[in-house]
Design a protein around this motif. Structure first.
Motif, PDB file in Angstrom:
ATOM      1  N   TRP A   1       7.836  16.452  83.295  1.00 37.82           N
ATOM      2  CA  TRP A   1       7.185  15.392  84.017  1.00 37.82           C
ATOM      3  C   TRP A   1       6.150  15.031  83.083  1.00 37.82           C
ATOM      4  CZ3 TRP A   1       2.185  16.481  85.527  1.00 37.82           C
ATOM      5  CH2 TRP A   1       1.661  17.764  85.152  1.00 37.82           C
ATOM      6  N   TRP A   2       5.319  15.957  82.636  1.00 40.05           N
ATOM      7  CA  TRP A   2       4.181  15.729  81.942  1.00 40.05           C
ATOM      8  C   TRP A   2       4.507  14.723  80.634  1.00 40.05           C
ATOM      9  CZ3 TRP A   2       3.687  17.288  77.021  1.00 40.05           C
ATOM     10  CH2 TRP A   2       4.589  18.724  76.718  1.00 40.05           C
ATOM     11  N   GLY A   3       5.594  14.905  80.066  1.00 36.35           N
ATOM     12  CA  GLY A   3       5.899  14.193  78.859  1.00 36.35           C
ATOM     13  C   GLY A   3       6.323  12.947  79.321  1.00 36.35           C
ATOM     14  N   GLY A   4       6.834  12.745  80.724  1.00 36.91           N
ATOM     15  CA  GLY A   4       6.890  11.226  81.013  1.00 36.91           C
ATOM     16  C   GLY A   4       5.563  10.669  81.470  1.00 36.91           C
ATOM     17  N   LEU A   5       4.478  11.303  81.749  1.00 33.81           N
ATOM     18  CA  LEU A   5       3.160  10.952  82.114  1.00 33.81           C
ATOM     19  C   LEU A   5       2.745  10.343  80.772  1.00 33.81           C
ATOM     20  CD1 LEU A   5       0.617  12.267  84.667  1.00 33.81           C
ATOM     21  CD2 LEU A   5       0.040  11.536  82.181  1.00 33.81           C
ATOM     22  N   VAL A   6       2.858  11.071  79.723  1.00 35.12           N
ATOM     23  CA  VAL A   6       2.261  10.756  78.379  1.00 35.12           C
ATOM     24  C   VAL A   6       3.135   9.515  77.753  1.00 35.12           C
ATOM     25  CG1 VAL A   6       2.131  11.478  76.016  1.00 35.12           C
ATOM     26  CG2 VAL A   6       1.580  13.066  77.711  1.00 35.12           C
ATOM     27  N   LEU A   7       4.393   9.724  77.809  1.00 37.32           N
ATOM     28  CA  LEU A   7       5.066   8.476  77.335  1.00 37.32           C
ATOM     29  C   LEU A   7       4.502   7.265  78.140  1.00 37.32           C
ATOM     30  CD1 LEU A   7       8.632   9.672  76.854  1.00 37.32           C
ATOM     31  CD2 LEU A   7       6.786   8.965  75.035  1.00 37.32           C
ATOM     32  N   GLY A   8       4.459   7.101  79.411  1.00 31.63           N
ATOM     33  CA  GLY A   8       4.168   6.066  80.197  1.00 31.63           C
ATOM     34  C   GLY A   8       2.824   5.526  79.983  1.00 31.63           C
ATOM     35  N   ALA A   9       1.789   6.327  79.818  1.00 29.37           N
ATOM     36  CA  ALA A   9       0.227   5.996  79.279  1.00 29.37           C
ATOM     37  C   ALA A   9       0.399   5.406  77.985  1.00 29.37           C
ATOM     38  CB  ALA A   9      -0.396   7.485  79.383  1.00 29.37           C
ATOM     39  N   LEU A  10       1.077   6.148  77.144  1.00 29.43           N
ATOM     40  CA  LEU A  10       1.297   5.492  75.712  1.00 29.43           C
ATOM     41  C   LEU A  10       1.800   4.053  75.640  1.00 29.43           C
ATOM     42  CD1 LEU A  10       0.878   5.974  72.532  1.00 29.43           C
ATOM     43  CD2 LEU A  10       3.243   6.785  72.644  1.00 29.43           C
ATOM     44  N   GLY A  11       2.922   3.703  76.557  1.00 32.86           N
ATOM     45  CA  GLY A  11       3.531   2.452  76.547  1.00 32.86           C
ATOM     46  C   GLY A  11       2.381   1.570  77.230  1.00 32.86           C
ATOM     47  N   GLY A  12       1.672   1.904  78.221  1.00 34.76           N
ATOM     48  CA  GLY A  12       0.326   1.041  78.819  1.00 34.76           C
ATOM     49  C   GLY A  12      -0.506   0.841  77.661  1.00 34.76           C
ATOM     50  N   ALA A  13      -0.884   1.647  77.095  1.00 36.20           N
ATOM     51  CA  ALA A  13      -2.065   1.760  76.287  1.00 36.20           C
ATOM     52  C   ALA A  13      -1.919   0.881  74.958  1.00 36.20           C
ATOM     53  CB  ALA A  13      -2.750   3.179  75.798  1.00 36.20           C
ATOM     54  N   ILE A  14      -0.617   0.573  74.435  1.00 32.76           N
ATOM     55  CA  ILE A  14      -0.442  -0.160  73.179  1.00 32.76           C
ATOM     56  C   ILE A  14       0.098  -1.393  73.708  1.00 32.76           C
ATOM     57  CG2 ILE A  14       0.538   1.951  71.952  1.00 32.76           C
ATOM     58  CD1 ILE A  14       3.271   1.288  72.574  1.00 32.76           C
ATOM     59  N   VAL A  15       0.232  -1.746  74.882  1.00 34.85           N
ATOM     60  CA  VAL A  15       0.829  -3.205  75.256  1.00 34.85           C
ATOM     61  C   VAL A  15      -0.202  -4.098  74.787  1.00 34.85           C
ATOM     62  CG1 VAL A  15       0.035  -3.231  77.616  1.00 34.85           C
ATOM     63  CG2 VAL A  15       1.876  -4.569  76.932  1.00 34.85           C
ATOM     64  N   LEU A  16      -1.680  -3.990  74.994  1.00 32.97           N
ATOM     65  CA  LEU A  16      -2.512  -5.209  74.820  1.00 32.97           C
ATOM     66  C   LEU A  16      -2.693  -5.087  73.246  1.00 32.97           C
ATOM     67  CD1 LEU A  16      -4.527  -7.343  75.215  1.00 32.97           C
ATOM     68  CD2 LEU A  16      -6.024  -5.479  75.818  1.00 32.97           C
ATOM     69  N   PRO A  17      -2.756  -4.153  72.448  1.00 34.60           N
ATOM     70  CA  PRO A  17      -2.843  -4.272  70.839  1.00 34.60           C
ATOM     71  C   PRO A  17      -1.609  -4.627  70.450  1.00 34.60           C
ATOM     72  CG  PRO A  17      -3.741  -1.966  71.755  1.00 34.60           C
ATOM     73  CD  PRO A  17      -3.075  -2.787  72.829  1.00 34.60           C
ATOM     74  N   ALA A  18      -0.294  -4.324  70.788  1.00 29.81           N
ATOM     75  CA  ALA A  18       0.771  -5.063  70.570  1.00 29.81           C
ATOM     76  C   ALA A  18       0.744  -6.632  70.503  1.00 29.81           C
ATOM     77  CB  ALA A  18       1.977  -4.217  71.156  1.00 29.81           C
ATOM     78  N   TYR A  19       0.346  -6.855  71.910  1.00 25.91           N
ATOM     79  CA  TYR A  19       0.371  -8.389  72.104  1.00 25.91           C
ATOM     80  C   TYR A  19      -0.618  -9.072  71.169  1.00 25.91           C
ATOM     81  CZ  TYR A  19      -0.403 -12.786  74.329  1.00 25.91           C
ATOM     82  OH  TYR A  19      -0.555 -14.086  74.741  1.00 25.91           O
ATOM     83  N   ARG A  20      -1.750  -8.710  70.878  1.00 21.77           N
ATOM     84  CA  ARG A  20      -2.751  -9.126  69.938  1.00 21.77           C
ATOM     85  C   ARG A  20      -2.273  -9.450  68.699  1.00 21.77           C
ATOM     86  NH1 ARG A  20      -4.868 -12.446  73.046  1.00 21.77           N
ATOM     87  NH2 ARG A  20      -5.180 -13.242  71.022  1.00 21.77           N
ATOM     88  N   TRP A  21      -1.382  -7.963  68.139  1.00 19.98           N
ATOM     89  CA  TRP A  21      -1.030  -8.243  66.914  1.00 19.98           C
ATOM     90  C   TRP A  21       0.085  -9.282  66.804  1.00 19.98           C
ATOM     91  CZ3 TRP A  21       4.347  -6.574  65.407  1.00 19.98           C
ATOM     92  CH2 TRP A  21       4.302  -6.422  64.169  1.00 19.98           C
ATOM     93  N   THR A  22       0.856  -9.578  67.962  1.00 17.17           N
ATOM     94  CA  THR A  22       1.915 -10.603  67.791  1.00 17.17           C
ATOM     95  C   THR A  22       1.595 -11.727  67.902  1.00 17.17           C
ATOM     96  OG1 THR A  22       3.324  -9.075  69.125  1.00 17.17           O
ATOM     97  CG2 THR A  22       3.970 -11.442  69.129  1.00 17.17           C
ATOM     98  N   VAL A  23       0.430 -12.105  68.472  1.00 17.07           N
ATOM     99  CA  VAL A  23      -0.248 -13.573  68.465  1.00 17.07           C
ATOM    100  C   VAL A  23      -1.255 -13.798  67.151  1.00 17.07           C
ATOM    101  CG1 VAL A  23      -1.698 -15.106  69.816  1.00 17.07           C
ATOM    102  CG2 VAL A  23      -0.080 -13.744  70.814  1.00 17.07           C
ATOM    103  N   ASP A  24      -2.125 -12.600  67.002  1.00 12.53           N
ATOM    104  CA  ASP A  24      -2.969 -12.997  65.796  1.00 12.53           C
ATOM    105  C   ASP A  24      -2.627 -12.625  64.459  1.00 12.53           C
ATOM    106  OD1 ASP A  24      -4.860 -13.539  68.029  1.00 12.53           O
ATOM    107  OD2 ASP A  24      -5.229 -11.353  68.183  1.00 12.53           O
ATOM    108  N   SER A  25      -1.562 -11.763  64.298  1.00 12.27           N
ATOM    109  CA  SER A  25      -1.219 -11.489  62.934  1.00 12.27           C
ATOM    110  C   SER A  25       0.141 -12.025  62.805  1.00 12.27           C
ATOM    111  CB  SER A  25      -1.110  -9.881  62.893  1.00 12.27           C
ATOM    112  OG  SER A  25      -2.364  -9.396  63.031  1.00 12.27           O
ATOM    113  N   LEU A  26       1.037 -12.264  63.413  1.00  8.08           N
ATOM    114  CA  LEU A  26       2.462 -12.529  63.211  1.00  8.08           C
ATOM    115  C   LEU A  26       2.369 -14.198  63.688  1.00  8.08           C
ATOM    116  CD1 LEU A  26       5.024 -10.076  64.848  1.00  8.08           C
ATOM    117  CD2 LEU A  26       4.057 -10.186  62.418  1.00  8.08           C
ATOM    118  N   LYS A  27       1.335 -14.483  64.431  1.00 11.87           N
ATOM    119  CA  LYS A  27       1.216 -15.928  64.690  1.00 11.87           C
ATOM    120  C   LYS A  27       2.339 -16.357  65.838  1.00 11.87           C
ATOM    121  CE  LYS A  27      -2.734 -16.310  62.427  1.00 11.87           C
ATOM    122  NZ  LYS A  27      -3.775 -16.177  63.185  1.00 11.87           N
ATOM    123  N   ILE A  28       2.978 -15.508  66.549  1.00  6.22           N
ATOM    124  CA  ILE A  28       4.120 -15.683  67.240  1.00  6.22           C
ATOM    125  C   ILE A  28       3.625 -15.966  68.731  1.00  6.22           C
ATOM    126  CG2 ILE A  28       6.428 -15.068  68.420  1.00  6.22           C
ATOM    127  CD1 ILE A  28       6.857 -13.531  65.829  1.00  6.22           C
TER     128      ILE A  28
END
Length: 462
Positions: A309-336
């Motif tokens: 259960w705590w592994g699921g909590l960590v995975l969920g938190a990691l997914g939520g934490a990376i979504v904004l940086p991943a989006y900025r990388w997609t738009v700002d670096s990949l220009k997509i």
């Protein structure tokens, strides 16, 4: 009275199949969630086009998946495993009523993969091109991924790679099989169709194009979260099992783990995204919190029965934490220009969450399983990129992927469908609108008319 003699296995099978039907209906209810989420993130002049694409995903997709897709999955499974395949048997479900509940359960997953793509290519893709891709992803691209995994193919324990490594690929409810497949296909489509007009300035810097309704986007998110219980908990398809003594056993522990990890991953993803958006922007952003909630769900979708259960909590938190940086990388670096951030939410979160399953596994860490997980993520991603690029390129040669510049400026609702979703905003809500009369001289989101001498916001005539 004479006691009724009932075979426990028959009772268990009946209840389990009713459960599968109910969760299939619940997963179908994710379709309006996707429609609202995507509609809220586009401008008002393109809402009707988004709704049309979402309805097409389901209506056309179920037909294609029934006639072609489910059979393709079985064939691919046989081709990439020692067992081989029988083409006639692969399509035998079409005439076998005993398999139709199983087919429906598979179909609602296939439609989810297709629907994800529309959020990435919104506001500029030609509708004909989108229809072709929607048919192809449900009839071929996604079924190949299903065949490699759930249908006993290459990555399964009995597939060529799985047998070589001695372990099968773990993706319980489709974090990569469904969500990453859709997210990566959306990224390819967004790259090939090009950015919306005005998304990048002359220096290549990204410029925001706000959607017209955060309310619709957040409501759509919560509807999706509700349907996700069908997605994850429903994949635990065995509610009752027969025991060796001939009795019945309720699978409450298995159901409970899946439900708990789903819930914790959802909450952790939302909170993590709220904190990251606050750090990045200075204030918590409701839309990024919504995206984090979805990313947290995606991150645990493949992991729910396999991790603590705590592994699921960590995975969920990691997914939520990376979504904004991943989006900025997609738009700002990949220009997509990924309008709804589907690659960050579904692609990146799905890949990371599934690859890390062995790190948080209930039974302990396995290096071999980690190798399989990373290899599986890579194989699914590479196939989806190659197949999607080929389909988009072919479609571009036939129809052209993109609408004209004039149509994009006017809005795809009018240009592609001859309707306005918000006619009262543009002074055209008379009875003729109900008959589909085109609102040619209106724009629903810019305060400026395209022709004639009226505006909808009280400003000067343009």
């Amino acid at each position: 009275m004479i006691p009724l003699q009932v075979d426990p296995s028959v009772v268990a099978q009946g209840i389990n199949y009713v459960w599968v039907l109910v969760v299939s209906f619940l997963i179908f209810f994710m379709q309006p969630g996707f429609a609202l989420l995507e509609a809220g993130q586009v401008r008002a002049k393109n809402v009707g086009n988004v709704l049309m694409k979402n309805m097409t995903d389901w209506a056309l997709g179920v037909l294609v998946y029934f006639i072609v897709g489910a059979g393709v999955a079985t064939i691919v499974g046989g081709l990439t495993s020692p067992g081989g395949f029988d083409a006639a048997a692969a399509f035998s479900y079409i005439g076998d009523s005993g398999t139709w509940i199983d087919w429906l359960f598979g179909a609602v997953f296939a439609m989810t993969a297709a629907t994800i793509v529309s959020g990435a290519v919104a506001e500029r893709m030609d509708f004909r091109a989108y229809v072709v891709f929607a048919a192809t992803i449900t009839g071929f691209i996604y079924p190949v991924v299903q065949g490699l995994t759930w249908s006993g193919g290459l990555l399964s324990g009995s597939g060529f790679l799985g047998a070589a490594l001695g372990v099968g690929y773990l993706d319980f409810a489709g974090a990569t099989v469904v969500h990453m497949c859709g997210g990566v296909a959306g990224l390819v489509g967004a790259k090939m169709v090009g950015p919306r007009k005005g998304r990048f300035d002359e220096n290549g810097e990204s410029q925001p194009i706000p959607g017209h309704s955060m309310l619709l986007a957040v409501l759509g998110t919560l509807i999706l979260a509700f349907g996700w219980y069908g997605f994850n908990v429903g994949t635990q398809a065995t509610v009752l099992a027969t025991t060796e003594s001939g009795g019945l056993e309720f699978m409450g522990a298995a159901l409970g783990r899946v439900a708990l990890v789903t819930t914790l991953g959802m909450g952790a993803g939302a909170v993590a995204a709220m904190l990251v958006s606050t750090s990045y922007q200075g204030k918590p952003d409701p839309l990024w919190m919504a995206n984090g909630l979805l990313a947290g769900l995606v991150a645990v979708t493949g992991a729910v029965p396999h991790v603590t259960w705590w592994g699921g909590l960590v995975l969920g938190a990691l997914g939520g934490a990376i979504v904004l940086p991943a989006y900025r990388w997609t738009v700002d670096s990949l220009k997509i220009d990924d309008v709804c951030g589907v690659f960050a939410v579904h692609g990146v979160a799905g890949a990371v969450g599934t690859a890390l399953i062995p790190v948080f596994a209930v039974g302990g860490f396995s290096a071999t399983q980690l190798v399989m997980q990373v290899a599986g993520v890579g194989i699914i991603a590479l196939w989806t990129i190659a197949a999607s690029a080929a389909v988009f390129a072919l479609t571009d040669a036939i129809f052209g992927l993109r609408v004209s510049e004039e149509e994009e400026l006017e809005g795809l609702d009018i240009g592609e469908h001859g309707v306005s979703v918000y006619p009262e905003f543009v002074g055209d809500s008379g009875p003729d609108r109900g008959l589909g009369t085109p609102a040619k001289a209106t724009a629903t989101d810019g305060g400026v008319t395209i022709t004639e001498n009226t505006t909808e916001n009280g400003g000067e005539d343009q």
